[in-house]
Design a protein around this motif. Structure first.
Motif, PDB file in Angstrom:
ATOM      1  N   SER A   1      12.743  33.344 -19.780  1.00 28.59           N
ATOM      2  CA  SER A   1      12.320  32.542 -20.928  1.00 28.59           C
ATOM      3  C   SER A   1      11.579  31.291 -20.476  1.00 28.59           C
ATOM      4  CB  SER A   1      13.534  32.142 -21.778  1.00 28.59           C
ATOM      5  OG  SER A   1      14.150  33.275 -22.352  1.00 28.59           O
ATOM      6  N   ASP A   2      10.659  30.853 -21.310  1.00 31.58           N
ATOM      7  CA  ASP A   2       9.945  29.599 -21.068  1.00 31.58           C
ATOM      8  C   ASP A   2      10.678  28.422 -21.689  1.00 31.58           C
ATOM      9  OD1 ASP A   2       6.755  30.318 -20.232  1.00 31.58           O
ATOM     10  OD2 ASP A   2       7.958  31.910 -21.116  1.00 31.58           O
ATOM     11  N   LEU A   3      11.475  28.699 -22.725  1.00 31.29           N
ATOM     12  CA  LEU A   3      12.190  27.640 -23.431  1.00 31.29           C
ATOM     13  C   LEU A   3      13.511  28.213 -23.944  1.00 31.29           C
ATOM     14  CD1 LEU A   3      11.798  24.650 -24.408  1.00 31.29           C
ATOM     15  CD2 LEU A   3      11.023  25.608 -26.581  1.00 31.29           C
TER      16      LEU A   3
ATOM     17  N   LEU B   1       3.549  26.115 -25.445  1.00 30.63           N
ATOM     18  CA  LEU B   1       4.092  26.958 -24.371  1.00 30.63           C
ATOM     19  C   LEU B   1       3.048  27.876 -23.739  1.00 30.63           C
ATOM     20  CD1 LEU B   1       7.615  27.968 -25.740  1.00 30.63           C
ATOM     21  CD2 LEU B   1       7.089  26.366 -23.899  1.00 30.63           C
TER      22      LEU B   1
ATOM     23  N   ARG C   1       4.336  28.145 -15.279  1.00 33.23           N
ATOM     24  CA  ARG C   1       5.742  28.526 -15.226  1.00 33.23           C
ATOM     25  C   ARG C   1       5.922  29.847 -14.486  1.00 33.23           C
ATOM     26  NH1 ARG C   1       9.528  31.711 -16.750  1.00 33.23           N
ATOM     27  NH2 ARG C   1       7.987  33.093 -17.691  1.00 33.23           N
TER      28      ARG C   1
ATOM     29  N   GLU D   1       8.257  30.282 -11.272  1.00 31.27           N
ATOM     30  CA  GLU D   1       9.367  31.223 -11.220  1.00 31.27           C
ATOM     31  C   GLU D   1       9.162  32.246 -10.107  1.00 31.27           C
ATOM     32  OE1 GLU D   1      12.217  31.141 -12.971  1.00 31.27           O
ATOM     33  OE2 GLU D   1      11.528  29.227 -13.774  1.00 31.27           O
TER      34      GLU D   1
ATOM     35  N   GLU E   1      15.948  22.600 -17.010  1.00 31.77           N
ATOM     36  CA  GLU E   1      14.663  22.037 -17.433  1.00 31.77           C
ATOM     37  C   GLU E   1      14.077  22.772 -18.640  1.00 31.77           C
ATOM     38  OE1 GLU E   1      13.622  25.502 -14.912  1.00 31.77           O
ATOM     39  OE2 GLU E   1      15.116  23.912 -14.831  1.00 31.77           O
ATOM     40  N   LYS E   2      14.567  23.960 -18.929  1.00 25.54           N
ATOM     41  CA  LYS E   2      14.066  24.728 -20.075  1.00 25.54           C
ATOM     42  C   LYS E   2      14.829  24.431 -21.365  1.00 25.54           C
ATOM     43  CE  LYS E   2      13.058  28.779 -17.159  1.00 25.54           C
ATOM     44  NZ  LYS E   2      13.315  30.227 -17.009  1.00 25.54           N
TER      45      LYS E   2
ATOM     46  N   HIS F   1      18.596  26.543 -15.126  1.00 30.56           N
ATOM     47  CA  HIS F   1      17.474  26.486 -16.061  1.00 30.56           C
ATOM     48  C   HIS F   1      17.577  25.260 -16.969  1.00 30.56           C
ATOM     49  CE1 HIS F   1      16.823  30.598 -14.700  1.00 30.56           C
ATOM     50  NE2 HIS F   1      18.062  30.878 -15.040  1.00 30.56           N
TER      51      HIS F   1
END
Length: 334
Positions: free
Chosen positions: A177-179, A280, A287, A291, A207-208, A205
């Motif tokens: 996931s990005d968020l 995003l 991102r 990753e 920071e997400k 995670h």
């Protein structure tokens, strides 16, 4: 003198995502397979995962408004939607771009090579029966994929009847996931043991993660101050970090806000969250590269640990120290 052979993938890709697919397939995937990386850490990546749109994961207690939140973002109902005050979402649902009028069941969804969910089939039939894809054609799904999750209950109800590893599946989605949005009902601020376990398992995670204090327009200004302070105090014990998470406070549905004193503030909060979501895709390439680098470094550390363990137990070279395969796969060794 013959020119030195390049150790990099050919630079003839049309995008960053395509380059990552090439690098992973030519340089990394073979090493992960030989070193059993997927058995000790996370599943191998598919091309569809590397090419996928940015993904947003929604987590929270039951009746925190996750499904209503998705409906608010999408602007209308989607296949399989069910909203109510009781726990209504009993499985995982991915909202993606498409025109299917009915939800796509988990077995069919994970069998499709074009979708980034094939690795979920390893979690068995119990999970696949609780997973589906809902397709909807709108501006949001053209840019993002949203993941709705079951409401997390309190007490013994949170694990009864689940024949799959909820925390492990959430971790799989979080990695891709990005968020990650943690939704809380402003009227029922509580963190169950399972939610605490899930949040702690996602510390890599941090920071997400973003916090969403939903249904806040029904509270007075004084009540909101107390609720916000209590929420930060609860979460401070769970996250165990001095930094405060970015938070959004409003009511995310299609009805007018009920607190005229804070209507302007909550409307701006809505706009900030929407702006962050639509931003995003612009940062998706960075991102993915980030990753990818994290995964390669983790794989190298795995090799450094795995090599001596394999040799001491089996007395023969590990797969990574044997001769180079004919297909030219590069082995990640120390």
């Amino acid at each position: 003198m013959a020119p030195k052979k390049s150790t990099y993938a050919p630079a003839n890709y049309g995008s960053v995502a395509e380059a990552l697919v090439g690098l992973y397939g030519e340089k990394v995937r073979g090493a992960e397979q030989q070193m059993l990386f997927d058995r000790f850490t996370t599943s191998l990546l598919s091309d569809a995962e590397l090419l996928a749109k940015p993904m947003v994961l929604l987590l929270g207690q039951y009746s925190a408004g996750k499904t209503t939140f998705i409906r608010y973002l999408a602007g209308r109902d989607f296949p399989g939607i069910h909203i109510g005050p009781e726990p209504t979402t009993d499985g995982f649902a991915a909202l993606m771009d498409g025109t299917s009028p009915t939800p796509i069941p988990g077995n069919a969804a994970t069998a499709d090579k074009r979708r980034p969910f094939r690795a979920l089939s390893r979690h068995g039939a119990a999970f696949l029966n609780k997973f589906c894809i809902s397709e909807l054609r709108c501006d949001l799904t053209k840019e993002l994929t949203l993941i709705d999750t079951p409401g997390i209950l309190a007490g013994s109800k949170q694990t009864m009847g689940r024949n799959y590893d909820f925390a492990e599946i959430v971790k799989w989605f979080a990695e891709r996931s990005d968020l990650i949005l943690l939704l809380f009902d402003a009227h029922k601020i509580d963190i169950s043991d399972e939610l605490k376990t899930v949040i702690e398992s996602l510390h890599q995670h941090d920071e997400k993660m973003r916090l969403v204090l939903n249904k806040a327009d029904a509270l007075t200004t004084e009540e909101i101050m107390h609720v916000y302070g209590g929420t930060m105090w609860f979460l401070g014990k769970v996250f165990k970090t001095p930094e405060v998470k970015r938070s959004y406070m409003s009511s995310f549905w299609d009805k007018p806000l009920r607190n005229p004193e804070l209507e302007r503030f909550m409307s701006e909060e809505r706009e900030r969250l929407l702006a962050d979501l639509y931003a995003l895709p612009a940062g998706a390439r960075t991102r993915k590269v980030n990753e990818f680098i994290k995964r390669v470094r983790k794989g190298r550390a795995h090799c450094l640990v795995f090599n001596p363990v394999w040799k001491s137990n089996f007395g023969r070279p590990t797969p990574s120290t044997r001769r180079r395969p004919r297909n030219g796969t590069t082995i990640l060794t120390g």
